[in-house]
Design an enzyme around this catalytic site. Structure first.
Site, short mmCIF file in Angstrom:
data_model
loop_
_atom_site.label_atom_id
_atom_site.label_comp_id
_atom_site.label_asym_id
_atom_site.label_seq_id
_atom_site.Cartn_x
_atom_site.Cartn_y
_atom_site.Cartn_z
N GLN A 1 4.05 -0.99 -6.85
CA GLN A 1 3.17 -1.17 -5.71
C GLN A 1 2.14 -0.05 -5.58
O GLN A 1 2.27 1.00 -6.19
CB GLN A 1 3.99 -1.25 -4.42
N HIS A 2 1.10 -0.35 -4.79
CA HIS A 2 0.11 0.62 -4.31
C HIS A 2 -0.95 1.03 -5.32
O HIS A 2 -1.95 1.62 -4.94
CB HIS A 2 0.77 1.88 -3.76
N ASP B 1 7.47 -4.53 -6.45
CA ASP B 1 8.74 -4.34 -7.16
C ASP B 1 9.96 -4.37 -6.24
O ASP B 1 10.98 -4.99 -6.58
CB ASP B 1 8.72 -3.06 -7.98
#
Length: 504
Positions: free
Chosen positions: A71-72, A267
């Site tokens: 992520q991110h 995830d």
């Protein structure tokens, strides 16, 4: 047999599992490595995906596929589908000041109310602000902002830079899911939509969701958010053309529609699907980062920012606390002691709970929970008597787990119940980690059978998109350590951590 596939494109590697769509039984799997670093060109992920698929024997017979991803990470694309600059990953902390600036401009309470989170360096919104402030020459080039799994899905469907993708740079085809969108800091799990004002505040440019009606102008495109169980479209057989003309393994999938793509997921949300986690379950994942999350029917804002209020991949919510320091804490101390993990476990279990008063505050990479991006790791309580190899080994494991225990405490303070704790990740196969976890956490600990649960959760999505029904595959348990909570461990850790937090 109907087959589905799930991908886990993580920080360190790409893994793929091919499962029986009915039972969830593993049929075959593959993996490939990613380069180290906190910024990576996405082409490395694409190459690794191709290699992992080949390692799994190709995609022959696969009916559906989905991608779980780290992520991110910030993927910036220009109008021609080219990557503007290497992606800044979740563990790149250069945007710590950007996070502080955004919090000051909006206010922690308002930010939490609008997005479910308070900015820290990990979140995408802080990274786009950093680019605005430090690389203004890039800002004007940006036509779209995506996340790692969004970009991989877009490429699998045949889109990408002109000349190296069969369908070209159609940015309107970018898609994501609610779980990954909720980790950006400019999408609201409460309204289920982008907060475009926050994006503009961060990046200095207007934005819109891909495919949105109305005047498009020069607005930055954000991926369209797909609903749970939706299909993103088919895999394009020629999508790997720049690397070998067709899908790795020479397979075009099965069925009239080829290989259907599920919506993908962040995830942790994918891991929750793979574990079949439900209300009352708390999942602790020990990987490159450490995560503590629950599946919840309702979402509560945490204005301290300790718990981020994410959406999950199944239509509920995924309140989560994250530490930057997890499995690599153990590898660092094992290296210091010149032992492997098995020997480190033996050493750790020779020491008494509390490690003779030795405490490791494991902020090797700074920390996200608590928000101390510039902190460093430190040992406390060392004396001539206590400085032994067993105590150092045990303090490393206790310190890593106590950092995660703080996340569990924060979830419960917000009203999320914890009936049992599911402990996953490669490091938890270490017998000392299992034993000490039962002493650090004051709820029953269970160890699911080792498996690629992020990839398995992505495969759940694939089966869901294929059949219209979310599968309920069984998850076997590998161990259930005897509860043995030792209050001394957490008390010592909290005392030392408070000293660090105070800056003394």
């Amino acid at each position: 047999m109907t087959l589905v596939a799930g991908v886990d494109s993580s920080t360190q590697s790409c893994k793929i599992v091919v499962l029986d769509a009915v039972s969830g039984a593993l049929v075959r799997e593959g993996r490939a490595g990613h380069p180290d670093g906190t910024e990576v060109h996405p082409d490395h992920w694409w190459q690794a995906l191709s290699e992992a698929i080949n390692d799994a024997g190709g995609l022959g017979g696969i009916s559906a596929l989905s991608v779980g991803g780290q992520q991110h990470g910030m993927v910036l694309l220009d109008a021609e589908g080219n990557v503007v600059r290497p992606a800044l990953l979740w563990n790149d902390t250069r945007s710590a000041q950007s996070a502080a600036d955004l919090t000051a401009e909006v206010g922690a309470e308002d930010f939490s109310r609008r997005t479910g989170l308070v900015p820290v360096a990990s979140f995408t919104v802080t990274k786009v602000r950093w680019v605005r402030d430090h690389e203004p020459e890039s800002v004007a080039r940006v036509a779209a902002v995506a996340l790692p799994h969004d970009w991989l899905m877009w490429r699998l469907r045949g889109y990408g830079p002109a000349g190296s993708s069969p369908l070209g740079p159609d940015l309107e085809q970018l898609t994501t899911d609610r779980s990954d969108a909720s980790g950006t800091g400019y999408w609201s799990p409460f309204s289920g939509s982008y907060d475009l004002d926050l994006f503009k505040l961060a990046f200095g440019r207007d934005a819109r969701e891909a495919g949105a009606a109305g005047e498009h102008g020069a607005a930055v495109i954000l991926p369209r958010v797909l609903a749970p169980g939706a299909s993103a479209g088919p895999v394009q057989p020629e999508c790997f053309g720049a690397q070998g003309s067709t899908l790795p393994g020479g397979a075009d999938g099965s069925g009239d529609e080829g290989i259907i793509l599920g919506p993908g997921a962040g995830d942790n949300a994918a891991a929750a699907l793979g574990l079949g986690a439900g209300p009352g379950d708390v999942v602790v994942s020990v990987g490159t980062s450490g995560t503590v999350f629950a599946v919840a029917a309702e979402l509560h804002s945490d204005t301290t920012g300790t718990v981020a209020g994410f959406a999950d991949a199944g239509g509920a919510y995924l309140p989560i606390a994250v530490t930057l320091n997890a499995a690599r804490v153990l590898s660092s101390i094992a290296g210091l002691l010149a032992v492997d993990f098995a020997e480190m476990a033996k050493l750790a279990l020779e020491a008494e709970p509390g490690a003779g008063g030795v405490v490791l505050i494991p902020y090797f990479e700074g920390e996200r929970t608590p928000n101390l991006p510039h902190a460093k790791a430190s040992f406390h309580g060392l004396s001539i008597e206590s400085t032994t190899r067993p105590n150092l080994a045990r303090a490393a494991i206790e310190g890593m787990l106590c950092g995660l225990s703080g996340g569990l405490d924060a979830l419960r303070e917000l009203g999320y119940p914890a009936g049992r704790l599911l402990l996953i990740g490669g490091a938890v196969q270490n017998p000392a980690v299992q034993r000490i976890a039962a002493q650090v956490f004051d709820v029953p600990v269970v160890i699911p059978t080792p498996g690629e649960y992020v990839a398995r959760g992505a495969a759940v999505q694939a089966a869901w998109a294929l059949t219209g029904n979310r599968p309920g595959w069984d998850v076997a348990l590998d161990a259930t350590p005897e509860p043995d909570f030792q209050a001394l461990i957490s008390a010592n850790y909290k005392r030392a951590a408070t000293h660090i937090d105070a800056g003394n």
